[in-house]
Design an enzyme around this catalytic site. Structure first.
Site, mmCIF file in Angstrom:
data_model
loop_
_atom_site.group_PDB
_atom_site.id
_atom_site.type_symbol
_atom_site.label_atom_id
_atom_site.label_comp_id
_atom_site.label_asym_id
_atom_site.label_seq_id
_atom_site.Cartn_x
_atom_site.Cartn_y
_atom_site.Cartn_z
ATOM 1 N N LYS A 194 -0.743 -2.316 4.195
ATOM 2 C CA LYS A 194 0.009 -2.061 5.425
ATOM 3 C C LYS A 194 -0.121 -0.603 5.895
ATOM 4 O O LYS A 194 -0.641 0.240 5.178
ATOM 5 C CB LYS A 194 1.475 -2.446 5.211
ATOM 6 C CG LYS A 194 1.645 -3.942 4.962
ATOM 7 C CD LYS A 194 1.142 -4.773 6.143
ATOM 8 C CE LYS A 194 1.436 -6.250 6.033
ATOM 9 N NZ LYS A 194 0.468 -6.992 5.187
HETATM 10 C C1 PLP Z 1 2.579 -11.476 9.396
HETATM 11 C C2 PLP Z 1 3.075 -11.246 7.999
HETATM 12 N N1 PLP Z 1 4.332 -11.564 7.692
HETATM 13 C C3 PLP Z 1 4.840 -11.372 6.463
HETATM 14 C C4 PLP Z 1 4.072 -10.845 5.454
HETATM 15 C C5 PLP Z 1 4.655 -10.678 4.080
HETATM 16 O O1 PLP Z 1 4.721 -9.335 3.698
HETATM 17 P P1 PLP Z 1 5.034 -8.964 2.164
HETATM 18 O O2 PLP Z 1 3.759 -9.097 1.407
HETATM 19 O O3 PLP Z 1 5.526 -7.546 2.231
HETATM 20 O O4 PLP Z 1 6.075 -9.894 1.709
HETATM 21 C C6 PLP Z 1 2.751 -10.488 5.721
HETATM 22 C C7 PLP Z 1 1.915 -9.926 4.633
HETATM 23 O O5 PLP Z 1 0.788 -9.635 4.740
HETATM 24 C C8 PLP Z 1 2.235 -10.694 7.028
HETATM 25 O O6 PLP Z 1 0.952 -10.384 7.318
#
Ligand code: PLP
Length: 397
Positions: A194
């Site tokens: 990210k």
């Molecule tokens: C659009 C989207 N939503 C949610 C997430 C979930 O993030 P996390 O891995 O921090 O839970 C991601 C992860 O890549 C994502 O791309």
């Protein structure tokens, strides 16, 4: 020119990773300081990061978590989504956007994406509302903000709660206002790829002090006092379990990194913009590619750089293109294949191809190219060279 996948020479000798994080000495020093303090998990550095991230967003109620998924889930829990409810979202997203709806035993209702931006279309959202609709999760895909004015207007008219998926949208703004502050809840990701990272991590921005307090308790088993406060030198305080909460808390080790990642964000963002304009200039007039649309009056976080292959102009499919890129020594990714066609969602809801044609078409033609601050101009040129070489090879005459 012969493709590397057919035995030719790749555009570069070493493999360019799809992503590399930019982490520096300040992060290392702050982690060392956390280690030396003897307190590694949720504590003063998490509280400081919550304050700093809230100031950054211009929003007072931020809770540090171990992922964005945790934030999306806590959003649904605190807004009271449960069995028998429906939650609307779009299929061009990461599975966790919808998985959290399933965790609450609610029904996932997908709506097709806008074909130009792959974002939620407010009119399709409105059409999908039923008496059971409790919430909507718009996804600011790639960092381009959804039309939150239109989505909030529909949501408010129908009494639907809004949880913004801001995993890609740390810097995204609409008319100067940060994404994640429009709905009742906005969930952010600090996962390894990210725009700022702690390896794993996340945060939720919520609209009220009540929601903040619920998230604070639920992120740590539903306890009334967090561990840090239990063990400090004030009078002894027992915790009480007020809800069957979760293990979603952010560690001070993560917050230590994020404090300095946040300081670097402006520099990261300006490098991302430079790379995006170089890619845009190289790709905008290629009939074999389509770039995603943008919207006026918004700030784009440029989390990823997706292109849509115009497959009718190419003699390869998307996966052949991905393999050809890898053989040229360029790492690539896909954001995303349409979620309703993944096995769980097919088994659960009986979705078939054709249910959401724009999402399906995009899901079969999307390719994400490397986009991160550590890319050199030479790296960017090799990405462009690989794309051009592969397109030239597979171009339909
Ligand atoms: C659009 C989207 N939503 C949610 C997430 C979930 O993030 P996390 O891995 O921090 O839970 C991601 C992860 O890549 C994502 O791309």
């Amino acid at each position: 020119m012969k493709l590397a996948i057919d035995g030719g020479k790749p555009v570069r000798d070493d493999f360019l990773f799809y992503h590399r994080s930019s982490v520096g000495q300040e992060e290392l020093d702050e982690i060392a300081d956390t280690f030396r303090s003897g307190w590694l998990t949720t504590g003063p550095k998490t509280a400081l990061f919550e304050k700093r991230f809230g100031d950054f967003l211009g929003a007072p109620y931020v809770v540090g978590l171990n992922s964005c998924t945790a934030g999306l889930h806590l959003g649904l829990v605190t807004l009271g989504v449960g069995e028998g409810d429906e939650v609307i979202t779009t299929p061009i997203t990461f599975p966790s956007t919808a998985n959290v709806i399933e965790h609450q035993r609610a029904k996932t209702v997908f709506v097709d994406v806008d074909p130009d931006t792959l974002l939620m279309d407010a009119a399709l959202f409105e059409q999908a509302i039923s008496p059971r609709t409790k919430a909507v999760i718009p996804v600011h895909l790639a960092g381009l903000p959804c039309d939150m004015r239109a989505i909030m207007a529909v949501a408010e008219e129908h009494g639907v709660q809004v949880v913004e998926d801001c995993a890609h949208a740390i810097e995204s703004k609409i008319a100067g206002r940060h994404c994640g502050t429009f709905g009742a809840v906005g969930a952010f990701s600090f996962y390894a790829t990210k725009n700022i990272t702690s390896g794993e991590g996340g945060a939720v921005c919520v609209a009220t002090a009540e929601l903040r307090d619920e998230c604070l308790a639920l992120r740590l088993h539903g306890l009334t006092k967090d561990a840090w406060k239990r063990y400090d030198k004030g009078g002894f305080a027992h915790y009480e379990c007020v809800a069957p909460g979760y293990k979603y808390n952010m560690m001070d080790v993560q917050a230590a990194m994020l404090l300095h990642q946040l300081d670097r964000l402006e520099g990261f963002a300006s490098r991302r913009r430079e790379i995006v304009s170089t890619y845009d200039a190289a790709f905008c007039d290629k009939p074999e590619l389509r770039l995603l649309g943008t919207r006026d009056g918004v700030e784009h976080a440029h989390h990823i750089y997706p292109v849509l292959l115009q497959l009718e102009r190419l003699s390869c499919d998307r996966d052949q293109f991905l393999n050809a890129m890898q053989a040229e020594n360029i790492g690539v990714a896909v954001h995303f294949r349409a979620l309703h066609l993944h096995p769980y969602y097919v088994a659960r809801y009986g979705f078939e191809r054709g249910a959401f044609p724009d999402a399906e078409r995009a899901g079969e033609s999307l390719v994400s190219l490397p986009l991160y601050p550590a890319l050199t101009n030479d790296d960017v040129e090799t990405v462009i060279a690989a794309v051009e070489k592969i397109i030239a090879n597979y171009r339909r005459q």
